[in-house]
Design an enzyme around this catalytic site. Structure first.
Site, mmCIF file in Angstrom:
data_model
loop_
_atom_site.group_PDB
_atom_site.id
_atom_site.type_symbol
_atom_site.label_atom_id
_atom_site.label_comp_id
_atom_site.label_asym_id
_atom_site.label_seq_id
_atom_site.Cartn_x
_atom_site.Cartn_y
_atom_site.Cartn_z
ATOM 1 N N ILE A 73 -13.798 58.260 25.144
ATOM 2 C CA ILE A 73 -12.549 57.777 25.737
ATOM 3 C C ILE A 73 -12.838 56.929 26.978
ATOM 4 O O ILE A 73 -12.180 55.930 27.232
ATOM 5 C CB ILE A 73 -11.623 58.955 26.099
ATOM 6 C CG1 ILE A 73 -11.399 59.865 24.868
ATOM 7 C CG2 ILE A 73 -10.286 58.438 26.637
ATOM 8 C CD1 ILE A 73 -10.806 59.169 23.665
ATOM 9 N N CYS A 131 -20.475 63.523 32.028
ATOM 10 C CA CYS A 131 -19.709 62.813 31.003
ATOM 11 C C CYS A 131 -20.614 61.829 30.263
ATOM 12 O O CYS A 131 -21.152 60.899 30.870
ATOM 13 C CB CYS A 131 -18.536 62.060 31.629
ATOM 14 S SG CYS A 131 -17.437 61.330 30.412
ATOM 15 N N ILE A 192 -21.123 74.211 27.909
ATOM 16 C CA ILE A 192 -21.714 72.914 28.217
ATOM 17 C C ILE A 192 -20.670 71.804 28.023
ATOM 18 O O ILE A 192 -19.604 72.053 27.458
ATOM 19 C CB ILE A 192 -22.920 72.606 27.280
ATOM 20 C CG1 ILE A 192 -22.459 72.715 25.820
ATOM 21 C CG2 ILE A 192 -24.084 73.507 27.578
ATOM 22 C CD1 ILE A 192 -23.521 72.347 24.760
ATOM 23 N N THR A 194 -20.271 67.924 26.182
ATOM 24 C CA THR A 194 -20.642 67.471 24.844
ATOM 25 C C THR A 194 -22.089 66.993 24.761
ATOM 26 O O THR A 194 -22.678 66.567 25.745
ATOM 27 C CB THR A 194 -19.726 66.316 24.398
ATOM 28 O OG1 THR A 194 -19.729 65.320 25.431
ATOM 29 C CG2 THR A 194 -18.310 66.797 24.157
ATOM 30 N N GLY A 248 -17.553 74.342 20.730
ATOM 31 C CA GLY A 248 -17.373 74.715 19.331
ATOM 32 C C GLY A 248 -16.654 76.022 19.081
ATOM 33 O O GLY A 248 -16.714 76.558 17.970
#
Length: 310
Positions: A73, A131, A192, A194, A248
């Protein structure tokens, strides 16, 4: 007493579930879904916010992968001042805790954003030093323990509110980075963010994601996230620093694994995209587990993992 309630960085939460930054916008999105209530979650991490407004990355920004999702994004947001002046007043702080997610492309920008949110009703701040889908700052800070510590120290100097540092899995030694962030003044850790990933359009022979790479989330990263939580917990428990375990989680069983590994709370993100009411199911599953095992609170589960003797 509510068995699901837990203290996190001095904040009393009514559930160990945290809604993850980037997945729930600025707090209003899922309130439009019948049956959803922020009262069912312990906290909501708002969308990543920078000092000035950002348009984010060029499309495509999202791509579904087997058992997961890539996103890039690019921190699209209206800027910290507008979030404080126009968005925070619309949130119901009696329902749940709200956590600002602060980001920047320099140490100074992080400090300025922290100062702006310090003068607001926000309950805590999450420092996004990890990020993976912006071209500057972010992941570079998150993968360098020295830079991570500098960012945390700069934010710490500009707020008395609880600070939670979001750690990158894309680094050599996540436990050492956690230690450095704790020494610099963080009150909590989010483990965490990603994993970095890519998808390729084989007909055009070009990356599908406009940013070329993006962050991989969803069930595919859960085993990695679980191990990272276990590794960070070895450091964090020595300093009584709580962890948001994330990566997840889609079921109560997933959440329980993270709690047993050392997380005090669990982050739900990608799962909401296809099951907006997942939090209710997860809360109930945790309650059933506590009852089945004769446990009085979710806190009794945290870090209860017994390793195999090899």
């Amino acid at each position: 007493m509510n068995p699901l309630s837990i203290d996190f960085c001095g904040l009393q939460l009514n559930s160990p579930i945290m809604l993850l930054s980037g997945c729930v916008g600025f707090g209003h999105e899922y309130t439009r879904v019948e049956g959803f209530s922020h009262a069912d979650v312990g906290g909501v991490c708002l969308k990543g916010t920078t000092l000035e407004p950002r348009l984010g990355n060029a499309p495509h920004r999202i791509y579904e992968t087997p058992a997961g999702m890539l996103n890039a994004i690019g921190l699209q947001n209206p800027g910290a001042r507008q979030v404080v002046d126009e968005i925070l007043p619309t949130l119901d702080f009696a329902e749940t805790r709200y956590i600002a997610n602060i980001s920047g492309s320099s140490v100074e920008e992080y400090a300025q954003v922290a100062r702006i949110f310090d003068d607001s009703p926000i309950d805590a701040m999450e420092i996004n030093i990890s990020c993976p889908n912006v071209k500057e700052g972010g992941v570079a800070f998150g993968n360098d323990p020295d830079m991570s510590a500098r960012v945390v120290a700069a934010c710490r100097a500009n707020t008395s509110k609880p600070l939670i540092t979001k750690l990158s899995p894309n680094q050599t030694d996540i436990a050492d980075n956690a230690r450095r962030c704790i020494e610099a003044g963080t009150d909590g850790l989010a483990v965490i963010n990603t994993l970095m990933g890519m998808a390729i359009d084989i007909e055009q022979r070009r990356p599908v994601i406009g940013n070329n790479q993006g962050g991989l989330s969803g069930p595919a990263i859960k085993p990695v996230a679980l191990l990272k939580v276990h590794q960070v917990y070895q450091v964090a428990r020595q300093h009584n620093i709580p962890i948001i375990g994330q990566g997840g989680i889609t079921t109560a069983e997933d959440a329980l694994e993270f709690l047993i590994a050392g997380a005090s709370t669990v982050g739900i993100g990608t799962a909401l995209f296809y099951d907006p009411l997942a939090c209710n199911t997860i809360n109930q599953g945790i309650l059933d587990y506590l009852q089945r095992h004769g446990l009085g609170s979710v806190g009794e589960l945290v870090g209860s993992l017994t390793l195999n003797n090899n």
